[in-house]
Design an enzyme around this catalytic site. Structure first.
Site, mmCIF file in Angstrom:
data_model
loop_
_atom_site.group_PDB
_atom_site.id
_atom_site.type_symbol
_atom_site.label_atom_id
_atom_site.label_comp_id
_atom_site.label_asym_id
_atom_site.label_seq_id
_atom_site.Cartn_x
_atom_site.Cartn_y
_atom_site.Cartn_z
ATOM 1 N N LYS A 22 0.842 -1.219 0.000
ATOM 2 C CA LYS A 22 0.000 0.000 0.000
ATOM 3 C C LYS A 22 0.869 1.257 0.000
ATOM 4 C CE LYS A 22 -0.267 -0.120 5.061
ATOM 5 N NZ LYS A 22 -1.107 -0.555 6.213
ATOM 6 N N TYR B 135 14.062 30.579 6.885
ATOM 7 C CA TYR B 135 12.937 31.345 7.407
ATOM 8 C C TYR B 135 12.947 31.444 8.925
ATOM 9 C CZ TYR B 135 10.983 30.842 2.720
ATOM 10 O OH TYR B 135 10.774 30.876 1.374
#
Ligand SMILES: *Cc1c(COP(=O)(O)O)cnc(C)c1O
Length: 376
Positions: A33, A265
């Site tokens: 999956k 940042y």
């Protein structure tokens, strides 16, 4: 190359073979999956088949249908369904379907009638996980409805199964409680006349640590990709496993900055001295966790270093001190760990998550480069 995830398919094949050797007569399902936990579904499925996985497991039907489209003809079980899902496509594609309740059984029966062939069904018991699955209270009605559909020729009940909540916590009391509940729910179903081909409950941690839970089939995801589901018990090598994914990036620049220079940042990191900074061209859009700001480990210029400042969408910075490196040099974010590079487990520890999340979240912008068995 800006960044790439290198996937060692021979490791996946060998991991599945090692798991097979551990589980005796039980069959092995490789859970593929979520793009094989980020490793690339189709090549990993082929490698797992080569290692002896007679079953593949997917969460959603699109994944199972993609396996069929790629030519996989073996047994595939899909377990996460929503009303209106492509049940008929699954029946036509010979995909085994998990049923956790009455609505799903109704949709499977309708799909089997439309496809004019019986659907193969695995009834899922909630033995204590509290997520998907049929509760003990609702089990007798679901079993009887499934037997009626079997008598009508619209389904074959081929599996009875469940899933653990805490198999990764050795000694957790829910483990024997869930096992007892599963045995009771099996006994009820078999007493009513269900004749399952496979009874299955074990995920990776249960497969590695709890032989009593193996029944006829084990469902391994993480262990097949070579990561330990129980790092406090042992690392991959302790279980004969090898991590299959290496995440690498080429430096997009190196520069000298003076003491006091802020990085990225928010200036969450300020150079404590004159230093060399390396720019790594991957960010949270590529699955690098923003929580790794100032803590994530990366191997650059032969040594393990730490992310300096915030991880941005597309890039982050690593402090090299006085060590030298050049644009284009390779950085290893994580790998098997045997050449000094960090591992996915190291990243998980650094940011307070599990290695499952580290590998699965690697973004679509990062190409998967497969080597070995099944690579095309
Ligand atoms: C994901 C999943 C697995 C595999 O779990 P691992 O711990 O990765 O082995 C097994 N069964 C079900 C139902 C799952 O959703």
């Amino acid at each position: 190359m800006r960044a790439e995830a290198r996937i060692d398919l021979d490791a996946i094949r060998d991991n599945i073979a090692a798991i097979r050797a551990r589980v005796g007569s039980a069959a092995v399902m490789s859970v593929v999956k979520s793009n094989a936990y980020g490793h690339g579904m189709v090549p990993c499925a082929r490698a797992a088949r080569a290692g002896g996985a007679t079953w593949l497991g997917t969460a959603v039907v699109e994944e199972a249908l993609a396996l069929r489209a790629a030519g996989d003809t073996g047994r595939v079980l899909t377990w996460l369904w929503a009303p209106g899902d492509a049940f008929e496509d699954a029946v036509r594609a010979d995909v085994d379907i998990s049923v956790s309740g009455a609505w799903a059984l109704r949709e499977v029966v309708a799909a089997a009638r439309a496809a004019e062939r019986p659907a193969r069904v695995h009834l899922k018991a909630d033995t204590g996980l509290g997520r998907n699955g049929c509760t003990p209270a609702d089990w007798p009605a679901l079993v009887d409805a499934a037997l009626k559909a079997e008598a009508d020729g619209s389904v074959e009940v081929v599996g009875l199964w469940s899933h653990f909540a805490c198999a990764d916590e050795p000694g957790h009391p829910s483990v024997p409680a869930q096992l007892d509940e599963f045995v009771a729910m099996l006994a009820h179903a078999e007493g009513r006349g269900v004749t399952p081909e496979v009874r299955h409950m074990a995920n990776s941690p249960a497969t590695l640590l709890l032989p009593d839970t193996h029944f006829d089939l084990v469902r391994v995801g993480l262990a097949g990709y070579g990561l330990s589901p129980v790092p406090e018990v042992g690392g991959p090598a302790d279980f004969g496993l090898r991590p299959a994914m290496t995440l690498a990036a080429n430096l997009a620049g190196v520069k000298r900055v003076p003491a006091g220079h802020g990085v990225s940042y928010g200036h969450a990191w300020i150079a404590p001295r004159d230093t060399n900074l390396a720019l790594i061209p991957t960010g949270y859009a590529d699955g690098i966790p923003r929580h790794a700001s100032n803590v994530g480990p990366v191997q650059v210029a032969g040594r393990r270093r730490t992310i300096a400042g915030r991880v941005a969408m597309d890039q982050f910075v690593v402090d090299l001190g006085d060590d030298e490196a050049s644009a284009g040099d390779e950085a290893i974010l994580f790998g098997p760990g045997d050449r000094g590079e960090p591992t996915a487990e190291d990243w998980a520890v650094a940011i307070g998550t599990i290695s499952y999340e580290i590998v699965t979240r690697i973004g679509a912008r990062v190409p998967r480069v497969h080597t070995g068995t099944g690579a095309s």
